[in-house]
Design an enzyme around this catalytic site. Sequence first.
Site, PDB file in Angstrom:
ATOM      1  CG  MET A 104      -2.027   1.009   1.061  1.00 42.94           C
ATOM      2  SD  MET A 104      -2.889   1.319   2.599  1.00 42.94           S
ATOM      3  CE  MET A 104      -1.879   2.607   3.275  1.00 42.94           C
ATOM      4  NE  ARG A 114      13.597   3.239   1.671  1.00 44.26           N
ATOM      5  CZ  ARG A 114      12.465   3.117   1.014  1.00 44.26           C
ATOM      6  NH1 ARG A 114      11.615   2.169   1.334  1.00 44.26           N
ATOM      7  NH2 ARG A 114      12.149   3.930   0.036  1.00 44.26           N
ATOM      8  CG  HIS A 154       7.202   1.902  -9.411  1.00 43.12           C
ATOM      9  ND1 HIS A 154       7.197   1.049 -10.492  1.00 43.12           N
ATOM     10  CD2 HIS A 154       6.930   1.152  -8.326  1.00 43.12           C
ATOM     11  CE1 HIS A 154       6.907  -0.169 -10.074  1.00 43.12           C
ATOM     12  NE2 HIS A 154       6.743  -0.139  -8.764  1.00 43.12           N
ATOM     13  NE  ARG A 177      33.513 -35.301 -18.463  1.00 39.07           N
ATOM     14  CZ  ARG A 177      32.275 -34.843 -18.465  1.00 39.07           C
ATOM     15  NH1 ARG A 177      31.567 -34.847 -17.351  1.00 39.07           N
ATOM     16  NH2 ARG A 177      31.745 -34.362 -19.561  1.00 39.07           N
ATOM     17  CD  GLU A 228      29.364 -38.190 -14.004  1.00 41.08           C
ATOM     18  OE1 GLU A 228      28.748 -37.147 -14.284  1.00 41.08           O
ATOM     19  OE2 GLU A 228      30.256 -38.648 -14.716  1.00 41.08           O
ATOM     20  N   GLY A 264      29.739 -34.886  -9.857  1.00 45.77           N
ATOM     21  CA  GLY A 264      29.032 -34.470 -11.066  1.00 45.77           C
ATOM     22  C   GLY A 264      27.561 -34.395 -10.700  1.00 45.77           C
TER      23      GLY A 264
HETATM   24  C1  PEP Z   1      27.786 -33.693 -14.144  1.00 48.66           C
HETATM   25  O1  PEP Z   1      27.166 -34.697 -14.462  1.00 48.66           O
HETATM   26  O2  PEP Z   1      27.496 -32.999 -13.150  1.00 48.66           O
HETATM   27  C2  PEP Z   1      28.908 -33.233 -14.970  1.00 48.66           C
HETATM   28  C3  PEP Z   1      29.643 -32.198 -14.597  1.00 48.66           C
HETATM   29  O3  PEP Z   1      29.109 -33.857 -16.137  1.00 48.66           O
HETATM   30  P1  PEP Z   1      28.228 -33.583 -17.440  1.00 48.66           P
HETATM   31  O4  PEP Z   1      27.394 -32.400 -17.189  1.00 48.66           O
HETATM   32  O5  PEP Z   1      29.216 -33.370 -18.530  1.00 48.66           O
HETATM   33  O6  PEP Z   1      27.468 -34.847 -17.584  1.00 48.66           O
HETATM   34 MG    MG Z   2      28.023 -36.073 -15.881  1.00 41.55          MG
END
Ligand code: PEP
Ligand code: MG
Length: 873
Positions: free
Chosen positions: A103, A336, A454, A616, A744, A765
Amino acid sequence: MKKYVYSFQEGTKDMKSLLGGKGANLAEMTNLGLSVPPGFTITTEACIEFYNQNKEISDELMEEIKKNVTLVEQQLGKKFADKDQPLLFSVRSGAVISMPGMMDTILNLGLNDETVVGLAKSTDNERFAYDSYRRFIQMFSDVAMGISKSRFDYVLDGKKEEKGYKEDPELTAEDLKDIIEKYKMIYLEEMKEEFPQDPMKQLYLAVKAVFSSWNNARAITYRNLNGIAHDLGTAVNVQSMVFGNMGNDSGTGVAFSRNPADGTNKIFGEFLMNAQGEDVVAGIRTPKSIDELKTVMPAIYDEFISSAKKLEQHYRDMQDIEFTIQNEKLFFLQTRNGKRTAKAAINVAVDLVEEGLITKEEAVMRIEPAQLDNILHPNFDEKELKKAVRIAKGLPASPGAASGKVYFYAEDVVAAKERGEQCILVRQETSPEDIEGMNSAEGILTARGGMTSHAAVVARGMGKCCVAGCQEIRVDEESKVLKYADKEIHEGDVISLNGSTGEVYLGDVKKVNAELTGNFKKLMGYIDEIKRLGVRTNADTPRDAKTAIDFGAEGIGLCRTEHMFFNEDRIPKVRRMILAKTAEMRQKALDELLPLQREDFIGIYEVMEQRAVTVRLLDPPLHEFLPTTKEDIQELADSMGITFDELRDVVNSLHEVNPMLGHRGCRLAVTYPEIYRMQARAIIEAALEVSSKKDYDLVPEIMVPLIGSEKELKFVKSHIVDEIEKVFAEKGKTIKYLIGTMIEIPRAAITADEIAREAEFFSFGTNDLTQMGFGFSRDDAGKFLGEYEANEILEVSPFEAIDQDGIGKLMKIAVKLGKETRPDIHLGICGEHGGEPSSVEFCHSIGLDYVSCSPYRVPIAKLAAAQAVVKSK
Ligand code: PEP
Ligand code: MG
């Protein structure tokens, strides 16, 4: 009995949850000795009680309110509803967290047909009294009773037209009396009862309206957007009126103790003489810069500056202050902590540290990780900007650069955004109803309104680019055109806004990365001193790696090698490798890939210098690599020396119903170990070469994806190690290296003690861990997760923020088990969650060593990591 009403003398700034932000600060200012018009605050608990009592105000509460009215009467020596010298009140909402969706203010409460006469006499200003009364009827009707403001505007504009006036101040007392009669008729028509003449009834209705506004649609939207709880309730502030519209020795304004756009340590604000607060905020008359007050009223200016500094020192933060001058006396109506852009937040926090007002820890806590995102994003490319067609200039209300299609209504922006468009919301001026549209827009452009309008305030809070008060354009919302000079822009046309200069351009102007120097660097320095977690980046190219280093990345936590093959040149080679019909054919393809991979890694090691790099090994969901079109299959078959049909058969045989759970990651290497052998060789050869060339001590980290069991890792690892030994033998040189795995797959998490026998490090992962832990397909869950959020089954998508109770539990188990086997095991995370603040905090709390995220999120992750340390203290 519970106390529901506090006079300003009774409160302090620490009573925010009870008195709301505004009420607590009014009390604090009162007790600091600043001149604050007396008043009282009705607590948030009273609001909650109101909802418990079926939206009724209890007699007990009314009694408490009356007692406090009497207290104010005694302080001022005036009486509410007095016919000669009436005491008038303003009524404002004041939640714990400031909420623009709620308000608005009601001013001049207490005026009626009799008290208006008293006010006229006691101020010897009839015009002022009747103007106050007409404003009150309009505000009360609109704000408290929901009668459309346009009905009143129509009457007012009609009168001005009839008399040939241009501006409101030309209206005489007689004109105003006539307008008031018409206003009261509108009220009667709409409410089916007379405009309330009893001041206590006015107060009762106003308090009720504030409480009710807590649950209006705008407020609910605002709370949803900002993650504010719905059960906090709002307080109500009832404060004796002072008047900024008592003539040319009166005025009103809003000012920040520092510049809220960039943080410069100089008072910044606006004021209007002979006006009430709503005139400044509504942007109807264009206010003057606060600097001009120095010439208009030097003594008041000096008093204001010193009080603003006092408030800033007291609150140890930049203040947003509302003030009124009544007959050359200064009053403070509100203070504030000021809303500010990300840039200002950083500059103010660092300056306050250097001024000795706050600690580095406090500075770090004052920056919102999500807000930081704004300044990391691009600005306009200066060169391109020179070539762009500038069509207008307004006020630089909220910095940044934005381009998009023009839309004139908030709901059109929302719809367009859902279609995937980038939009600019163009309005005459914005109002709280536009909030969702503002949130969906890339930027906001308004024709009216000042720096505290605003649009400006809300856009700064959201970190959206905004150009306000652009008087060089005309906006015809009805016919959806924006006019400038003698030209027109229509819905769907593209424009660009520069929120840092206020300029508006035609078309989509190219943007460039932000410059992260000065105070940003200092803040990152504080963060580095405080945080414990390392912050690495997910990068697959030297260019991304370089960006990430500039943002402060300490290493690479995930180099996704399959991404290195996503280019026209290489895809055929990868396809030949995957689709090879014989071991010889595969080896031939791998031999072609090896030098390319080695060059890739050399490039990355050179950019990263001595920083850690986790590579990786290949994890290609096969469907992302297989040829699909006839032409592609034909071309590939030709290059492989086989027929179209032969190749198509191989492709068909590799088709998977569920590729994300298919032949990917280390599974590919179980079938074809030579693939990981080639990659391991490329990594080690590259590391040896860069180490000797640059005299670095590189320790390559080789990471195996999608491991589910110890034996699986052991098998794959034996090939990797064997190949590395061959390289060492060939080169007559060795190098230290690490082999680790991603965690993962849920099975890996719960057998992490076994896996740790083979793995020297773990990297969570969490994308796959969430996919497989929840059984939500990463590629498909977007289609239904919205309903999970809407029905509050999930608060946010678990792909965005780690689901701490479930997926997080798997992580905790893996950490514990992994450490049982290998106490010094190095632990990180490389799923998308590595750059999300709540997930970073979680990773800190379970004792990971580092997080890894995309380059642009590195500073956010670092900030969240430092905040996690401060919070855990
Ligand atoms: C995951 O699975 O979190 C990861 C980093 O690998 P990707 O996203 O390539 O599967
Ligand atoms: Mg993965």
